[in-house]
Design an enzyme around this catalytic site. Structure first.
Site, PDB file in Angstrom:
ATOM      1  N   GLU A 211      51.477  48.682  68.969  1.00 10.16           N
ATOM      2  CA  GLU A 211      51.449  48.437  67.519  1.00 10.16           C
ATOM      3  C   GLU A 211      51.266  49.739  66.741  1.00 10.16           C
ATOM      4  O   GLU A 211      51.925  49.987  65.734  1.00 10.16           O
ATOM      5  CB  GLU A 211      50.335  47.440  67.170  1.00 10.16           C
ATOM      6  CG  GLU A 211      50.166  47.123  65.698  1.00 10.16           C
ATOM      7  CD  GLU A 211      51.403  46.590  64.986  1.00 10.16           C
ATOM      8  OE1 GLU A 211      51.420  46.590  63.746  1.00 10.16           O
ATOM      9  OE2 GLU A 211      52.392  46.243  65.677  1.00 10.16           O
TER      10      GLU A 211
ATOM     11  N   HIS B 296      54.980  57.514  86.547  1.00 12.42           N
ATOM     12  CA  HIS B 296      56.273  57.029  87.054  1.00 12.42           C
ATOM     13  C   HIS B 296      57.432  57.495  86.175  1.00 12.42           C
ATOM     14  O   HIS B 296      58.519  56.916  86.201  1.00 12.42           O
ATOM     15  CB  HIS B 296      56.253  55.500  87.154  1.00 12.42           C
ATOM     16  CG  HIS B 296      55.126  54.989  87.997  1.00 12.42           C
ATOM     17  ND1 HIS B 296      55.059  55.182  89.359  1.00 12.42           N
ATOM     18  CD2 HIS B 296      53.982  54.349  87.631  1.00 12.42           C
ATOM     19  CE1 HIS B 296      53.934  54.651  89.815  1.00 12.42           C
ATOM     20  NE2 HIS B 296      53.266  54.148  88.797  1.00 12.42           N
TER      21      HIS B 296
END
Ligand code: AGP
Length: 618
Positions: free
Chosen positions: A491, A514
């Site tokens: 948000e 990752h």
């Protein structure tokens, strides 16, 4: 969040009230009304729709007090409504009055104990004509009224519970208005031989700039010659008169420079209203209200699927963590514009929740329709009564944020999160998945939220400004969060994108290694939601990974956290509440950061480029 106004003086009140309501229409516009007193006569005129409907109705009234040209009414009250209790209808429009039509009131806010009071007054002979909580105030004052309106208001005020402000008048005292407030705003405009009262200064700014503020729990008596402010117990209170120098535009924004900043500052009040009467009765949550989903259905739910867009989707994400944790129900999150074109499998016992502040977002409506066609039960969480979504659902849970004008959703977001917390606790109660003490604890923490929101807004400003001053020129921000902190990071990133046009990315902090960690260098600001949670330690080590690449780490923490403070560029502490409720507070510094960056970039935060407040197309 409704708008109320009152006038007592020598001038015809009708036009002054209508002009005041026009300035308050940003607070609500689904119905409006005024009441006027002339001599021994009192009359109310109400209409469904915005003010033009009321003007038309007044124009059509041939006789009566409102049309009395020869002796225009010089005392009156007015109201513009944002429905929370009771449908949008003329009966539910204000002003409300008692059975003998002696006392008229206009009310903003929520009366939490109206059911008990209504029952008692009805047993005593009061005849109720609306579905609202507000009408009970007119009957209650009348039940105490023996010719002294201020006394009757004081007696009624002592019995009322909730978040509200009201103005009352009685045909027996044509030159008197009495106002009272508990939490909800009420201000007085002082004039020569005339007095004004309203929810906000803009209502009378064209007539006077001399303002007297009413503190929480106070009562004010207005007569043409002046005003008397007292405590609820009747002790006189000295209150100075301040001069307001706002221009019209600032006035409309309640003294703030933009609607977005005004709406950020309204979050404590609107969350208070959204939870108010739903946590008022006993230790649990009560969602049994007009238009709500049948509780028997709620108890039978086997799986929840949330469909929503943008900020509403992020509110749903927070709800997922809470409902899984408290009610032990599987919750699936679906981006509505994807869900509507997929072949979703809907099973027996599925509850699809459509979250939309406007209630008009095309993708969310279509996703709900799709699920309903396949037999799912559908609950809408929305901020707008009468919006399309209320007609597409089996039940509605209303947030009570009032009208939101800034395109970037702020107060509607925190009210959506508050509403979904209420739903989560209620589901846990119905399913018996939490012990009574834990339910009571969560309800007590929910009741603390409005105060903690106020404290957050009052305390984070400096640190947020420091970060904005350091980084407003940067072209990329990364936001990180874990567990229930992740939707907050998402948000925050969306807010910065929307109003400052800066590229941002938001990631589950555990995902960094990752791939996304490759984005980092010694210029990158990384905003981390590091509030208390079962995974805080993991979050701290992810922040160390980021810092090791030279990035500027800014962390929102629960209360002052020395360990984190020593490891980051800027720590922004927020008050401590139950860890699952932290997101409602943690998002506030991120709203303000986006705001401060956009401001430094000289951008129009209320109407950012390429965006619309309500997306009714796909
Ligand atoms: C949020 O600031 C945006 N205005 C936008 O993402 C918004 O949340 C989205 O369009 C959904 O709107 P809704 O809640 O009215 O359905």
């Amino acid at each position: 969040m409704c708008g109320i106004v009152g006038y007592v003086g020598r001038r015809p009140a009708r036009e002054l009230l209508l002009a005041g309501l026009a300035k308050l229409e940003y607070r609500g516009y689904d119905s409006a009304g005024i009441s006027l007193i002339a001599g021994e006569r009192i009359e109310a005129v109400r209409a469904v729709g915005n003010l033009s409907a009321l003007h038309a109705k007044l124009g059509a009234v041939g006789g009566g007090v409102v049309a009395l040209a020869e002796q225009p009414a010089t005392t009156g009250i007015g109201h513009t409504r944002w429905a929370t209790h009771g449908r949008v209808s003329e009966e539910n429009a204000h002003p409300h009055y008692d059975t003998e039509d002696r006392v008229h009131v206009v009310v903003n806010g929520i009366v939490e104990n109206y059911v008990t009071l209504k029952q008692r007054l009805a047993d005593a002979g009061s005849d109720f004509t609306s579905e609202t909580d507000a009408e009970v105030i007119a009957h209650l004052i009348a039940s105490h009224h023996d010719g002294d309106l201020p006394d009757a208001v004081r007696a009624a005020f002592a019995e009322l519970e909730g978040h509200f402000a009201f103005v009352a008048m009685s045909v027996q005292e044509p030159d008197t208005l009495v106002g009272a407030r508990r939490e909800c705003p009420l201000v007085v405009g002082r004039g020569e031989g005339e007095q004004f009262i309203a929810s906000a200064v803009p209502a009378f700014l064209a007539e006077t700039r001399a303002v007297q503020h009413l503190e929480n729990g106070e009562i004010v008596v207005l007569r043409p010659a002046g005003t008397t402010i007292t405590t609820a117990a009747g002790e006189p209170v000295e209150r100075g008169v301040e001069r307001v120098d706002w221009d019209e535009d600032t006035a409309e924004k309640g003294g703030y420079e933009t609607f977005m900043l005004k709406e950020i500052h309204e979050q404590a009040d609107t969350v208070a209203e959204t939870i108010a009467d739903r946590v008022a009765r006993g230790a649990g949550v009560d969602l049994d209200e007009p238009g709500a989903l049948d509780e028997a259905l709620l108890a039978e739910v086997k799986r929840i699927v949330v469909v929503a867009c943008g900020t509403s989707y992020h509110a749903g994400l927070i709800g997922r963590y809470a409902i899984e944790e408290w009610a032990r129900l599987p919750v699936e999150m679906e981006i509505a514009s994807e869900y509507r074109y997929r072949k979703p499998v809907v099973s027996e016992g599925d509850l699809v929740i459509g979250i939309s502040q406007s209630g008009e977002t095309a993708d969310t409506l279509a996703a709900m329709r799709k699920a309903r066609e396949q037999g799912a039960r559908v609950l809408a969480i929305t901020n707008v009564m009468g919006s399309q979504i209320t007609r597409e659902a089996d039940g509605v849970l209303f947030t009570r944020a009032g009208l939101e004008i800034g395109v970037a959703a702020t107060k509607t977001f925190v009210c959506q999160v508050a509403a979904i917390y209420l739903l989560g606790v209620r589901l846990a109660e119905l399913r018996g998945t939490l012990p009574a003490e834990r339910i009571a604890e969560l309800v007590a923490e929910l009741k603390r939220l409005p105060h903690c929101i106020e404290e957050t807004i009052a305390t984070v400003g400096e640190r947020v400004a420091e970060v904005a001053e350091q980084h407003w020129r940067d072209e990329f921000f990364l936001y990180l969060g874990r567990h229930v902190g992740l939707p907050v990071a998402l948000e925050g990133a969306l807010k910065l994108k929307e109003i400052s046009y800066v590229a941002t990315d938001a990631y589950a902090a555990g995902e960094m290694k990752h791939g996304p960690i490759a984005l980092l260098d010694d210029r990158t600001p990384v905003v981390c939601v590091a509030t208390d949670s079962p995974v805080l330690e993991k979050m701290v080590s992810n922040m160390q990974e980021v810092r090791a690449r030279g990035a500027h780490v800014i962390a929102v923490t629960t209360a002052a956290n020395a360990e984190i403070e020593s490891q980051v560029e800027v720590a922004i502490p927020i008050p401590s509440v139950d860890w699952m409720l932290q997101p409602i507070l943690a998002v506030i510094p991120l709203q303000l950061l986006a705001y401060e960056v956009a401001k430094r970039r000289g951008l129009n935060v209320d109407q950012p480029r390429n965006l619309a407040k309500t997306v009714t197309v796909e």
